[in-house]
Design an enzyme around this catalytic site. Sequence first.
Site, mmCIF file in Angstrom:
data_model
loop_
_atom_site.group_PDB
_atom_site.id
_atom_site.type_symbol
_atom_site.label_atom_id
_atom_site.label_comp_id
_atom_site.label_asym_id
_atom_site.label_seq_id
_atom_site.Cartn_x
_atom_site.Cartn_y
_atom_site.Cartn_z
ATOM 1 N N LYS A 6 -6.415 -9.198 2.987
ATOM 2 C CA LYS A 6 -6.880 -8.417 4.140
ATOM 3 C C LYS A 6 -8.058 -7.593 3.626
ATOM 4 C CE LYS A 6 -4.915 -5.584 7.848
ATOM 5 N NZ LYS A 6 -5.388 -6.336 8.992
HETATM 6 C C1 LIG Z 1 -6.655 -11.583 11.075
HETATM 7 C C2 LIG Z 1 -5.277 -11.073 11.275
HETATM 8 N N1 LIG Z 1 -4.270 -11.939 11.424
HETATM 9 C C3 LIG Z 1 -2.991 -11.526 11.600
HETATM 10 C C4 LIG Z 1 -2.672 -10.187 11.639
HETATM 11 C C5 LIG Z 1 -1.256 -9.759 11.810
HETATM 12 O O1 LIG Z 1 -0.771 -9.183 10.639
HETATM 13 P P1 LIG Z 1 0.353 -8.055 10.645
HETATM 14 O O2 LIG Z 1 1.463 -8.564 11.485
HETATM 15 O O3 LIG Z 1 0.734 -7.926 9.219
HETATM 16 O O4 LIG Z 1 -0.268 -6.833 11.200
HETATM 17 C C6 LIG Z 1 -3.702 -9.251 11.484
HETATM 18 C C7 LIG Z 1 -3.410 -7.824 11.506
HETATM 19 O O5 LIG Z 1 -3.377 -7.190 10.483
HETATM 20 C C8 LIG Z 1 -5.022 -9.699 11.282
HETATM 21 O O6 LIG Z 1 -6.025 -8.832 11.135
#
Ligand SMILES: Cc1ncc(COP(=O)(O)O)c(C=O)c1O
Length: 311
Positions: free
Chosen positions: A157
């Site tokens: 991330k």
């Molecule tokens: C690109 C992306 N995909 C998926 C998610 C979902 O991740 P999470 O459930 O850990 O927030 C996020 C959010 O953080 C994201 O930015």
Amino acid sequence: MQQVDLIWHNGEMVAWEDAKVHVLTHGLHYGTGVFEGIRAYETDKGTAIFRHHDHIDRLFKSAELYYMPIPYTLEELRTATHELIAANELRECYIRPIVFRGYGQMGLYPLDAPVEVSIAVWPWGAYLGEEGKRVGVRAKVASWRRISHDSLIPHAKASGQYLNSVLAKIEATKSGYQEAILLDHHGFVCEGSGENIYAVRDGKIVTPPHTAGILDGISRKSIMQIASDLGVEMVERDLARAELYLADEVFMSGTAAELVPVREIDDHTVGTGEPGPVTREIQRVFEDALHGRDPRYTDWLDVVKVPSKAV
Ligand SMILES: Cc1ncc(COP(=O)(O)O)c(C=O)c1O
């Protein structure tokens, strides 16, 4: 955005308006940062951070993937977050830790630039709106493909990687939709600009696998557990674009958005055009888990130990 009093920056609590960086901060120029999006909810045990350990763990993994040693331990960041929520007297909030290459070194070799860490918290409602959560959102498949494994790191991330989501989100919004859906580099369905995605057909859930370049969502892991506990079959496999149009139900999940039904994709009505029974049931249990109302999932809650005052 709703301002609060304090931000944690490199080990200190500083006033919100003083949490500043130099314009030659490395991360500002090259996107060399990693971050998390976390939420804390009011529960009957007090303010509780949802899957806090898993989020900080992913932050450390994202940092490692970009060769960025974090100068604090996981436990130190966890405690700092508790103290910050309490100091800002918040009962519910969004939590944004960010680790980034700071000021001191320019150019594309970043390993001599300092690694800085900030944590901000503030009240932030559902990212795609409460109405979106209730009636579903309209989404558009973006012309931009999700970043692939051979040029960036979908599992991380990382700040710079989000330019991909930003382009998709702008395209969808300018075209009158609430969210973008990105395909992977093979043309299969990948995820939303900030959410994982799921299609329901004949009572079974299909969601794209890690190899599609998804972010390994923590909400996604929670939804997998919930589906299993409800006896709903869920498989990870490549998903063709038309399978979204032909699905009985489609929904997305993410920390900011929570669980959001999708009622229309590229102007095709999904199912009946209303959130379907599988989506509704999983959404109900997920909301209960977030708010500490389901005893099966209390292990997911990190109760803020420092007592927070009433808002
Ligand atoms: C690109 C992306 N995909 C998926 C998610 C979902 O991740 P999470 O459930 O850990 O927030 C996020 C959010 O953080 C994201 O930015």
